[in-house]
Each structure stands twice: as structure tokens, then as C-alpha cells.
Design an enzyme around this catalytic site. Structure first.
Site, PDB file in Angstrom:
ATOM      1  N   ALA A  33      -4.105  -5.474   4.727  1.00 26.19           N
ATOM      2  CA  ALA A  33      -5.136  -4.847   4.982  1.00 26.19           C
ATOM      3  C   ALA A  33      -5.832  -4.903   3.864  1.00 26.19           C
ATOM      4  O   ALA A  33      -5.506  -5.910   2.727  1.00 26.19           O
ATOM      5  CB  ALA A  33      -4.663  -3.231   4.981  1.00 26.19           C
ATOM      6  N   ASN A  91       1.617 -11.158   7.222  1.00 24.03           N
ATOM      7  CA  ASN A  91       1.342  -9.674   7.542  1.00 24.03           C
ATOM      8  C   ASN A  91       2.209 -10.206   9.264  1.00 24.03           C
ATOM      9  O   ASN A  91       1.207 -11.207   9.458  1.00 24.03           O
ATOM     10  CB  ASN A  91      -0.501 -10.016   7.744  1.00 24.03           C
ATOM     11  CG  ASN A  91      -0.962  -7.846   8.103  1.00 24.03           C
ATOM     12  OD1 ASN A  91      -0.720  -7.746   7.315  1.00 24.03           O
ATOM     13  ND2 ASN A  91      -1.378  -7.783   9.233  1.00 24.03           N
ATOM     14  N   ARG A  92       2.018  -8.752  10.009  1.00 24.72           N
ATOM     15  CA  ARG A  92       2.397  -8.921  11.044  1.00 24.72           C
ATOM     16  C   ARG A  92       1.317  -9.576  12.089  1.00 24.72           C
ATOM     17  O   ARG A  92       1.793 -10.063  13.136  1.00 24.72           O
ATOM     18  CB  ARG A  92       3.032  -7.753  11.611  1.00 24.72           C
ATOM     19  CG  ARG A  92       4.199  -6.889  12.151  1.00 24.72           C
ATOM     20  CD  ARG A  92       4.977  -6.574  12.368  1.00 24.72           C
ATOM     21  NE  ARG A  92       3.877  -5.254  12.995  1.00 24.72           N
ATOM     22  CZ  ARG A  92       4.247  -4.122  13.371  1.00 24.72           C
ATOM     23  NH1 ARG A  92       5.267  -3.707  13.266  1.00 24.72           N
ATOM     24  NH2 ARG A  92       3.090  -3.146  13.989  1.00 24.72           N
ATOM     25  N   ALA A 136       2.599   4.247   4.001  1.00 27.78           N
ATOM     26  CA  ALA A 136       4.253   4.471   3.746  1.00 27.78           C
ATOM     27  C   ALA A 136       4.853   5.145   5.183  1.00 27.78           C
ATOM     28  O   ALA A 136       4.689   5.691   5.634  1.00 27.78           O
ATOM     29  CB  ALA A 136       3.686   6.021   2.785  1.00 27.78           C
ATOM     30  N   GLY A 177      -7.204   2.107  -8.078  1.00 31.46           N
ATOM     31  CA  GLY A 177      -8.381   1.951  -8.458  1.00 31.46           C
ATOM     32  C   GLY A 177      -9.245   1.688  -7.012  1.00 31.46           C
ATOM     33  O   GLY A 177     -10.303   0.746  -7.480  1.00 31.46           O
ATOM     34  N   HIS A 179      -1.278  11.527 -10.485  1.00 33.33           N
ATOM     35  CA  HIS A 179      -2.671  10.537 -11.227  1.00 33.33           C
ATOM     36  C   HIS A 179      -3.477  11.440 -10.029  1.00 33.33           C
ATOM     37  O   HIS A 179      -5.137  12.047  -9.508  1.00 33.33           O
ATOM     38  CB  HIS A 179      -2.756   9.489 -10.709  1.00 33.33           C
ATOM     39  CG  HIS A 179      -3.769   8.885 -11.165  1.00 33.33           C
ATOM     40  ND1 HIS A 179      -4.788   8.283  -9.467  1.00 33.33           N
ATOM     41  CD2 HIS A 179      -4.813   7.936 -11.496  1.00 33.33           C
ATOM     42  CE1 HIS A 179      -5.620   7.540  -9.733  1.00 33.33           C
ATOM     43  NE2 HIS A 179      -5.729   7.390 -11.344  1.00 33.33           N
ATOM     44  N   ASN A 180      -3.174  11.741  -8.793  1.00 27.88           N
ATOM     45  CA  ASN A 180      -4.366  11.248  -7.587  1.00 27.88           C
ATOM     46  C   ASN A 180      -4.870  13.025  -7.130  1.00 27.88           C
ATOM     47  O   ASN A 180      -5.206  13.428  -7.249  1.00 27.88           O
ATOM     48  CB  ASN A 180      -3.632  11.144  -6.285  1.00 27.88           C
ATOM     49  CG  ASN A 180      -3.964   9.888  -5.858  1.00 27.88           C
ATOM     50  OD1 ASN A 180      -3.988   8.643  -6.747  1.00 27.88           O
ATOM     51  ND2 ASN A 180      -2.623   9.015  -4.026  1.00 27.88           N
ATOM     52  N   LYS A 220      -5.026  11.962   2.073  1.00 29.04           N
ATOM     53  CA  LYS A 220      -4.098  11.428   2.444  1.00 29.04           C
ATOM     54  C   LYS A 220      -2.724  12.059   2.204  1.00 29.04           C
ATOM     55  O   LYS A 220      -1.832  11.732   3.149  1.00 29.04           O
ATOM     56  CB  LYS A 220      -3.910  10.257   1.863  1.00 29.04           C
ATOM     57  CG  LYS A 220      -5.518   8.916   2.164  1.00 29.04           C
ATOM     58  CD  LYS A 220      -4.487   8.493   3.796  1.00 29.04           C
ATOM     59  CE  LYS A 220      -6.057   7.309   3.992  1.00 29.04           C
ATOM     60  NZ  LYS A 220      -6.298   5.869   3.090  1.00 29.04           N
ATOM     61  N   HIS A 265      14.782  45.026 -10.029  1.00 24.58           N
ATOM     62  CA  HIS A 265      15.590  43.704 -10.763  1.00 24.58           C
ATOM     63  C   HIS A 265      15.465  43.532 -12.133  1.00 24.58           C
ATOM     64  O   HIS A 265      15.972  42.459 -12.372  1.00 24.58           O
ATOM     65  CB  HIS A 265      14.100  42.880 -10.188  1.00 24.58           C
ATOM     66  CG  HIS A 265      14.098  42.372  -8.666  1.00 24.58           C
ATOM     67  ND1 HIS A 265      14.920  41.391  -8.131  1.00 24.58           N
ATOM     68  CD2 HIS A 265      13.290  42.835  -7.639  1.00 24.58           C
ATOM     69  CE1 HIS A 265      14.503  41.473  -6.349  1.00 24.58           C
ATOM     70  NE2 HIS A 265      13.226  41.998  -6.246  1.00 24.58           N
TER      71      HIS A 265
END
Length: 485
Positions: free
Chosen positions: A13, A34-35, A80, A133, A190-191, A265, A461
């Protein structure tokens, strides 16, 4: 192609293609697969057009694997989850002991740790490598975060050092992160920091546009100037660019025609979940995630706006006359102070996970490799690296003497912006939660004593005391009842 190539890459990709071309351009002959075979041909064609680069395409997995010199190294860049397992299964059947697989996707770190164990049983080495990046970074120099097998890292270190973004004075933006899934974990955080950064910038835009009534040209001007100072960064730079771009399909600026609905994502969600699991406060990152969820409710928000309009509540609660120049300066300071909090939260999360897993991650080194190539690259990371150089065990970036001074210098502007936003009815969840984080962290005493008293009242508690050691329980209910008689 008679001689074997140095490395292979599967998954073509945009990111995969660009990384493969980057590797070839640095002088390392590369095999690609690549497939969907049309992607292979497309990449080979690009390699020819971009300078006859030493890139060789293969339509079947076996000849692809066999074309690479031993011990073979193959980078996979596929979606992923299950696709990664499928690709590993396909390729590993042709690989031999000592060969290495590198997953360059945004994978959940525990999947990487599982795969590293499975590969070790087959005699294969495995790395999970965060790549940041975007497509431009992949082609011209990303920030790379490899974790897992150190032997595997050493074997391809020469390639990674050349392919990564190069920053004068601090070197290539790559380092061996640590064992197991640490590379993926660091990329995930980082994300998360990136989510916080983007939300804070969006809030700065909202306040300037909605309250300050700045035009897109004025916004372009303000952000361009900010990019010459302490806020200099990739995200500020591209934001300035966005305000300058006219719509090619209608009148006006393109930014005004973009639907106010943010996609995601999943890495931001993972970051917030991990923060909760590790009991690390990450309110700026969490509020940026909440803001994305709320942005997704576009239809509901349109209806809600109608309901509240009919009750007399308009978009802006109070129209305020502001000094534009002063507002721009205040928002710049508020953005910078809020950003320190966002990075502090991310770094604390990485440190907590490192301690839990025994990864021994070097926070200053992470700040260094984020200085170029990646989405959160910023001049400000230099300062973070220096803070950890001064004190590797720094409890929080906010208490580094330099950052503490900067936050104090900016806090009145920060408070003015948040107050102005609140009275105007403009939501600034990132800036407000950053300010609340700072205000909680700097106070010696918080109202948590009352919460703990409540917990002891209804659930026995127990509580600790400020004046003597030990755990205590009080029959609050009985005492209260007696006093009411």
C-alpha cells in the site's frame, strides 16, 4: 536478477511502496511482494521512474523469499491483526533458521510479543517496528521505533540508520527501543500524544475563529508566525498551510467545507486504555479521544443545536470584543503550556510501562528520535531531551526547572484563554484538562481526603491519616445518626 537482494518488503500500500523506494534509493537492493500483483508492478514502475532504483518485484511468495540474501530480513507492512498473522504464515514457510521478520505496522504490542515467541520456536527473529511520518516520511525519512530481537536489529541497523530521517546535531531518527513489544508500545503512545497535539491545535483555531473572528488569511498568518518560534513543528506548519488553501470546487477556503467529523484507527484509544490500566493520569490525551467520539455524532449535534437554539442558546453564548493581537499571543502561550502537559502524560505512561515490563526505556532518546520524520516532530522535543539529560529519573516534565518556569510564565494567558472560551460557550477540553492536570499536580493538598472519607463511610475501605501512621476505620454512620437524635 542474479545476485540476492539485501532485504525484502511485503505489503505495498502507500506506506509500503514509499518505504521500499526509500530503502532502494539509499543503495540497498530490495525485493518486494504483494498479494495483489498489480501493486508489485506499480512499485517496480515507480522505482524505474524515480531513478532506476534497485528494486525487484515478485508475484509469488516463494521466489520473493528466496531472492533475499541470508540471513533474510523481510519487512511486512500490512493491516494490523489477522492480516499480519496470515502474511507471516505465508512467508515463514519458505524462511530458514536465523531469518528475520519485521512488522512495520501499528500493531498492539502484546500481539508482537506473542509473534516473537512463536517465531523463536521456528528459529526466526522478530521485530515490531513503529514507523511514523505518514507516506511522505516513509519515502524521505521516517522516525523508526524497532523493538524485539536485538540481534535482528543489529543485522539491519546499517539500513535503518540511512533510511530514517536525519536531523543535524542529533543524528538519524532511529534507535533500538528495547525488548518485546516496546517498539509498538512507544509508537502507540506517540500516536496518543499526536491525538492530544491535534486536539489542542483545533481548540486554538476554534477560539481564534469563533471568539476572535479571525479570517482564514489571518489564521494562516498567525500559525505561520507561530511556526517560527517555540511552537515550530510539523503539525503547526501543515495547519498554517491548510488555512491558505482555496477550494478548487467552489468559492472560499477548503477547510470550511471539510465535514467536522474525525476518523481514527485505534492507537489513541489503546493509549487511553493503557493509561487507565497503569493508573497514569492522561486527561489531555483522553479528552482528545472524547472529542473525536463527539465529533462523530454529527447528526445528533445538528439536532441538539436546534433544541438549544429554540431555548435561546446560540452557538456563541456571549459575543466578546477582544484585542486580536493580544488574543493570538494568549492562545499561543496556552497552546504551548497545554502541549507540555500532553507530552508529560505520554512520557509518564511510557515510563510506567517500561518499569512494569522491565524494558529500561530511555525517555531522552525517544524525544531525540521523534525530532525528525514523525508527525509530532517539533523543536520542543530538543527541550524534552535536555530535561531527561539533566535528570533521567525526572518525575514529570512539569517539574523540570526549565519547563516549570515556562509554564508559570504562561499560566495567566492560559487561564485567560480557558475562561474566555468557557464564557463564550466554546469547548476547549484539551486546554481545560491540561490546566486542571497542572493545577492538581502542583497542589500539595487535594480534596481527595473527602472522597476517601466517603469510601470509608459507605464501604469501610479505611483511610490513612496525615498525623499518624496506620489504616483507620470510623463508624461514620453511627456517629452521624447519634448526632441527629
Amino acid at each position: 536478477m542474479a545476485t540476492p537482494t539485501r532485504i525484502g518488503l511485503a505489503g505495498l500500500a502507500v506506506m509500503g511502496q514509499n518505504l521500499a523506494l526509500n530503502i532502494a534509493e539509499k543503495g540497498f537492493p530490495i525485493s518486494v511482494y504483494n498479494r495483489t500483483t498489480s501493486k508489485v508492478d506499480e512499485t517496480v514502475e515507480r522505482a524505474k521512474n524515480e531513478g532506476n532504483l534497485p528494486l525487484y518485484g515478485f508475484h509469488d511468495p516463494e521466489s520473493f523469499v528466496l531472492s533475499i540474501q541470508k540471513p533474510r530480513v523481510i519487512i511486512i507492512l500490512v493491516k494490523a491483526g489477522a492480516p499480519v498473522d496470515q502474511t507471516i504464515k505465508t512467508l515463514s514457510s519458505y524462511m530458514e533458521k536465523g531469518d528475520c521478520i519485521i512488522d512495520g505496522g501499528n500493531e498492539w504490542y502484546e500481539n508482537t510479543e506473542r509473534r516473537e515467541k512463536e517465531m523463536a520456536e521456528l528459529g526466526l527473529r522478530y521485530l515490531g517496528m513503529g514507523v511514523s511520518g505518514g507516506e511522505e516520511g516513509a519515502r524521505n525519512g521516517p522516525s523508526l521505533m524497532p523493538g524485539g530481537s536485538f540481534e535482528a536489529y543489529k543485522y539491519i541497523e546499517d539500513i535503518l540508520l540511512k533510511v530514517a530521517a536525519q536531523v543535524p546535531d542529533s543524528g538519524p531518527c532511529v534507535t533500538y527501543i528495547g525488548k518485546g513489544g516496546s517498539g509498538n508500545f512507544v509508537k502507540m503512545v506517540h500516536n496518543g500524544i499526536e491525538y492530544g497535539d491535534m486536539q489542542l491545535i483545533a481548540e486554538a483555531y476554534d477560539v481564534l475563529k469563533s471568539v476572535g473572528k479571525l479570517s482564514n488569511d489571518e489564521l494562516h498568518q498567525a500559525f505561520s508566525e507561530w511556526n517560527n518560534g517555540e511552537l515550530q513543528s510539523f503539525l503547526i506548519e501543515i495547519t498554517a498551510d491548510i488555512f491558505g488553501i482555496k477550494d478548487d470546487k467552489a468559492d472560499g477556503h477548503l477547510v470550511d467545507k471539510v465535514l467536522d467529523k474525525t476518523g481514527m484507527k485505534g492507537t489513541g484509544k489503546w493509549t487511553v486504555q493503557q493509561a487507565a490500566e497503569l493508573s497514569i493520569a492522561a486527561p489531555t490525551i483522553a479528552s482528545s479521544l472524547d472529542s473525536r467520539f463527539l465529533s462523530g455524532l454529527k447528526d445528533e449535534r445538528v439536532q441538539a443545536a436546534k433544541v438549544f437554539k429554540s431555548c435561546g442558546v446560540s452557538d456563541i453564548l456571549v459575543e466578546q470584543s477582544v484585542d486580536k493581537k493580544q488574543l493570538i499571543d494568549d492562545v499561543r502561550k496556552a497552546l504551548y503550556a497545554s502541549k507540555i502537559c500532553s507530552y508529560a502524560q505520554g512520557m509518564n505512561l511510557i515510563r510506567a510501562k517500561s518499569a512494569e515490563k522491565g524494558w529500561d526505556l530511555k525517555l531522552g532518546e525517544l524525544a531525540r528520535i521523534w525530532k525528525g520524520g514523525c508527525i509530532i516532530r517539533a523543536i520542543f522535543l530538543d527541550r524534552i531531551k535536555q530535561a531527561y539529560d539533566r535528570n533521567a529519573d525526572l518525575a514529570n516534565l512539569l517539574v523540570d526547572e526549565e519547563f516549570a518556569k515556562e509554564v508559570v510564565e504562561r499560566q495567566s494567558a492560559w487561564r485567560r484563554v480557558v475562561c474566555l472560551a468557557i464564557t463564550s460557550g466554546i469547548s476547549t477540553p484539551g486546554m481545560s484538562s491540561s490546566l486542571a492536570y497542572f493545577d492538581s499536580y502542583r497542589r500539595e493538598r487535594l480534596p481527595a481526603n473527602l472522597v476517601q472519607a466517603q469510601r470509608d463511610y459507605f464501604g469501610a475501605h479505611t483511610y490513612e491519616r496525615t498525623d499518624m501512621p496506620g489504616a483507620f476505620h470510623t463508624e461514620w454512620f453511627k456517629i452521624a445518626k447519634q448526632s441527629k437524635i
